[in-house]
Structure formats: C-alpha cells, structure tokens
Design a protein around this motif. Sequence first.
Motif, mmCIF file in Angstrom:
data_model
loop_
_atom_site.group_PDB
_atom_site.id
_atom_site.type_symbol
_atom_site.label_atom_id
_atom_site.label_comp_id
_atom_site.label_asym_id
_atom_site.label_seq_id
_atom_site.Cartn_x
_atom_site.Cartn_y
_atom_site.Cartn_z
ATOM 1 N N ARG A 21 0.809 -1.221 0.000
ATOM 2 C CA ARG A 21 0.000 0.000 0.000
ATOM 3 C C ARG A 21 0.845 1.275 0.000
ATOM 4 N NH1 ARG A 21 -2.936 -3.594 3.187
ATOM 5 N NH2 ARG A 21 -4.992 -4.069 2.367
ATOM 6 N N ALA A 22 2.052 1.206 -0.527
ATOM 7 C CA ALA A 22 2.896 2.396 -0.658
ATOM 8 C C ALA A 22 2.599 3.086 -1.977
ATOM 9 C CB ALA A 22 4.371 2.015 -0.592
ATOM 10 N N ARG A 23 2.562 4.420 -1.950
ATOM 11 C CA ARG A 23 2.496 5.225 -3.166
ATOM 12 C C ARG A 23 3.742 6.084 -3.195
ATOM 13 N NH1 ARG A 23 -2.550 8.904 -3.655
ATOM 14 N NH2 ARG A 23 -1.400 9.580 -5.483
ATOM 15 N N VAL A 24 4.422 6.095 -4.353
ATOM 16 C CA VAL A 24 5.648 6.874 -4.495
ATOM 17 C C VAL A 24 5.613 7.566 -5.845
ATOM 18 C CG1 VAL A 24 8.167 6.804 -4.533
ATOM 19 C CG2 VAL A 24 6.909 5.223 -3.055
ATOM 20 N N ALA A 25 5.821 8.895 -5.832
ATOM 21 C CA ALA A 25 5.884 9.691 -7.057
ATOM 22 C C ALA A 25 7.132 10.562 -6.982
ATOM 23 C CB ALA A 25 4.628 10.545 -7.206
ATOM 24 N N LEU A 26 8.066 10.347 -7.914
ATOM 25 C CA LEU A 26 9.354 11.035 -7.903
ATOM 26 C C LEU A 26 9.598 11.720 -9.237
ATOM 27 C CD1 LEU A 26 11.452 8.050 -6.480
ATOM 28 C CD2 LEU A 26 10.432 9.903 -5.158
ATOM 29 N N LYS A 27 10.272 12.856 -9.206
ATOM 30 C CA LYS A 27 10.677 13.539 -10.434
ATOM 31 C C LYS A 27 12.196 13.442 -10.564
ATOM 32 C CE LYS A 27 6.673 15.592 -11.661
ATOM 33 N NZ LYS A 27 5.724 15.111 -10.713
ATOM 34 N N ASN A 28 12.684 13.390 -11.801
ATOM 35 C CA ASN A 28 14.121 13.443 -12.086
ATOM 36 C C ASN A 28 14.916 12.575 -11.111
ATOM 37 O OD1 ASN A 28 13.539 15.336 -14.131
ATOM 38 N ND2 ASN A 28 13.508 16.963 -12.606
ATOM 39 N N THR A 29 14.769 11.266 -11.272
ATOM 40 C CA THR A 29 15.280 10.316 -10.289
ATOM 41 C C THR A 29 16.506 9.578 -10.805
ATOM 42 O OG1 THR A 29 13.074 10.046 -9.399
ATOM 43 C CG2 THR A 29 14.654 8.305 -8.903
ATOM 44 N N ILE A 30 17.532 9.536 -9.951
ATOM 45 C CA ILE A 30 18.754 8.790 -10.238
ATOM 46 C C ILE A 30 18.897 7.722 -9.164
ATOM 47 C CG2 ILE A 30 21.257 8.891 -10.460
ATOM 48 C CD1 ILE A 30 20.880 11.887 -11.226
ATOM 49 N N ILE A 31 18.805 6.470 -9.579
ATOM 50 C CA ILE A 31 19.023 5.340 -8.684
ATOM 51 C C ILE A 31 20.363 4.748 -9.088
ATOM 52 C CG2 ILE A 31 18.165 3.118 -7.873
ATOM 53 C CD1 ILE A 31 15.317 4.150 -8.639
ATOM 54 N N ASN A 32 21.371 4.967 -8.258
ATOM 55 C CA ASN A 32 22.748 4.622 -8.591
ATOM 56 C C ASN A 32 23.063 3.156 -8.373
ATOM 57 O OD1 ASN A 32 23.844 7.148 -9.508
ATOM 58 N ND2 ASN A 32 23.616 7.887 -7.402
ATOM 59 N N ALA A 33 24.221 2.731 -8.872
ATOM 60 C CA ALA A 33 24.638 1.332 -8.837
ATOM 61 C C ALA A 33 24.724 0.779 -7.423
ATOM 62 C CB ALA A 33 25.978 1.165 -9.543
ATOM 63 N N ASP A 34 25.032 1.618 -6.433
ATOM 64 C CA ASP A 34 25.157 1.123 -5.068
ATOM 65 C C ASP A 34 23.845 1.178 -4.292
ATOM 66 O OD1 ASP A 34 25.300 3.866 -5.106
ATOM 67 O OD2 ASP A 34 26.917 4.025 -3.644
ATOM 68 N N ALA A 35 22.753 1.564 -4.945
ATOM 69 C CA ALA A 35 21.434 1.600 -4.297
ATOM 70 C C ALA A 35 20.861 0.192 -4.175
ATOM 71 C CB ALA A 35 20.480 2.471 -5.100
ATOM 72 N N THR A 36 20.048 0.008 -3.138
ATOM 73 C CA THR A 36 19.308 -1.233 -2.960
ATOM 74 C C THR A 36 17.826 -0.899 -2.931
ATOM 75 O OG1 THR A 36 21.091 -2.240 -1.689
ATOM 76 C CG2 THR A 36 18.908 -3.222 -1.460
ATOM 77 N N LEU A 37 17.067 -1.572 -3.783
ATOM 78 C CA LEU A 37 15.621 -1.414 -3.807
ATOM 79 C C LEU A 37 15.007 -2.698 -3.281
ATOM 80 C CD1 LEU A 37 15.205 0.109 -7.383
ATOM 81 C CD2 LEU A 37 15.411 1.324 -5.203
ATOM 82 N N GLN A 38 14.051 -2.571 -2.388
ATOM 83 C CA GLN A 38 13.319 -3.741 -1.913
ATOM 84 C C GLN A 38 11.846 -3.507 -2.181
ATOM 85 O OE1 GLN A 38 14.035 -5.044 2.101
ATOM 86 N NE2 GLN A 38 12.261 -6.372 2.086
ATOM 87 N N PHE A 39 11.262 -4.383 -2.980
ATOM 88 C CA PHE A 39 9.847 -4.298 -3.314
ATOM 89 C C PHE A 39 9.120 -5.487 -2.722
ATOM 90 C CE2 PHE A 39 11.554 -1.456 -6.464
ATOM 91 C CZ PHE A 39 10.529 -0.572 -6.766
ATOM 92 N N ALA A 40 8.054 -5.217 -1.947
ATOM 93 C CA ALA A 40 7.171 -6.271 -1.454
ATOM 94 C C ALA A 40 6.015 -6.361 -2.448
ATOM 95 C CB ALA A 40 6.672 -5.939 -0.052
ATOM 96 N N LEU A 41 6.081 -7.358 -3.316
ATOM 97 C CA LEU A 41 5.115 -7.467 -4.405
ATOM 98 C C LEU A 41 3.980 -8.408 -4.043
ATOM 99 C CD1 LEU A 41 7.620 -7.696 -7.391
ATOM 100 C CD2 LEU A 41 6.397 -5.681 -6.533
ATOM 101 N N GLY A 42 2.823 -8.114 -4.611
ATOM 102 C CA GLY A 42 1.653 -8.945 -4.373
ATOM 103 C C GLY A 42 0.387 -8.171 -4.627
ATOM 104 N N ASN A 43 -0.650 -8.486 -3.876
ATOM 105 C CA ASN A 43 -1.980 -7.917 -4.100
ATOM 106 C C ASN A 43 -2.078 -6.417 -3.848
ATOM 107 O OD1 ASN A 43 -2.886 -10.514 -4.660
ATOM 108 N ND2 ASN A 43 -3.417 -10.896 -2.526
ATOM 109 N N ASN A 44 -1.291 -5.873 -2.942
ATOM 110 C CA ASN A 44 -1.415 -4.466 -2.548
ATOM 111 C C ASN A 44 -0.229 -3.635 -3.002
ATOM 112 O OD1 ASN A 44 -3.941 -4.612 -1.102
ATOM 113 N ND2 ASN A 44 -2.826 -5.915 0.325
ATOM 114 N N TYR A 45 0.257 -3.906 -4.210
ATOM 115 C CA TYR A 45 1.414 -3.204 -4.740
ATOM 116 C C TYR A 45 0.984 -2.194 -5.797
ATOM 117 C CZ TYR A 45 5.452 -1.902 -7.245
ATOM 118 O OH TYR A 45 6.403 -1.129 -7.843
ATOM 119 N N THR A 46 1.571 -0.989 -5.752
ATOM 120 C CA THR A 46 1.338 0.057 -6.748
ATOM 121 C C THR A 46 2.682 0.466 -7.330
ATOM 122 O OG1 THR A 46 -0.539 0.867 -5.467
ATOM 123 C CG2 THR A 46 0.382 2.363 -7.105
ATOM 124 N N PRO A 47 2.825 0.557 -8.664
ATOM 125 C CA PRO A 47 4.105 0.958 -9.257
ATOM 126 C C PRO A 47 4.540 2.351 -8.811
ATOM 127 C CG PRO A 47 2.613 0.110 -10.939
ATOM 128 C CD PRO A 47 1.823 0.257 -9.676
#
Length: 182
Positions: A76-102
């Motif tokens: 149930r997270a909502r995220v809206a970002l402008k001009n985004t740089i996700i660098n090589a050393d970043a870690t993204l963790q996504f909990a995917l399933g029924n309550n996921y929003t891109p």
Amino acid sequence: GDPTTLTISNLVVGGPVNTTNTLFLSNMQTNTPLHIINGFALTNNGIVQITNSFLEVDGLSGGISQIDGTLKIFPRARVALKNTIINADATLQFALGNNYTPVIVSNLTLGGTLNVTDGGGLTNITYTLFNYSGTLTYNGLSVASVPSNFTASVSTSTAGQINLIVAGIAPTANFTAAPTSG
C-alpha cells in the motif's frame, strides 16, 4: 487528527560509516503525502521504508531524487518522484503482491540491486515496478533475491515501464522405490 499537509523543501536521509539512519513512513495512509518540494537524497547508510503511506517529490528548483541507500516499497505504498537517479550502489526492496502500486517517475536513471519479498499474494505474473515518463537511462538493475519458489528478471521492453517478470518454480519429484522390478 490526521495532518492535512506534510510539506518540506528538501530531505536527506543517510548516516556516517558503521551507522544506519532509517525513515519509516508507516500507516500515514495514501491521500496525504510526505511532500518534498525540491530534492530528496537517500545516501549511503540511509534507509527509507514506505508502508501504507505516500512519498511525493516535485524536484523543483533543479531538485532531483538521488538514491544511493536503501529504498523499501512495502504494501500500500504510493511513491511519485521527479528526475530520479538510482545509482549502482542503491538497494531497492519491493514487497510485491496484491497491494502493490508501481512507483511513478519522470526522467529515470536506473541501476542498483533489487530484492523482492512477498507482500501478500506474490504470484507468477509481470509486475510493473516503475511507470516513467520522459527519458530512461538504464544502467542495469540486478535481481539479488526473490522468495525461494520464484525466479525474476527485469524487463525494459515496454515503453514507459520497468517490469519484473516473476515465474514460479515447478517442484521436482525426488523419490526412490524398492523393489524396482517384479
């Protein structure tokens, strides 16, 4: 009561060596965002975890969203970002399933490492991780971990989307029989 506005100019979340600083956006609901007008930096040793909450970054005055730390997108997270740089050393963790929003992004530079967890109802379908407008600079998002009964691969083949193709692993039979004949 609930706040009607949570607006700040800039936000930096990070920490010195051998420390971790974490910002939890938890159960703030998704109608009132933590609204960052200019820039957002998630630096080394910084973690932002979003659960049932809304993070919005406008990127005004030349501001960008720069992610070098760990960004956790939970149910149930909502995220809206402008001009985004996700660098090589970043870690993204996504909990995917029924309550996921891109995550909604404009002008995305994407690299880093992806960890996938089951956010409730994870199955073998294609999940859209990011919907982007503007430009995409894809530097490779490597899948580091997924639940043990799944595999996953990143796809950039659909314009305006970064997708994760999740496939279930079929169980394998492993047995012995005695006697083997007769």
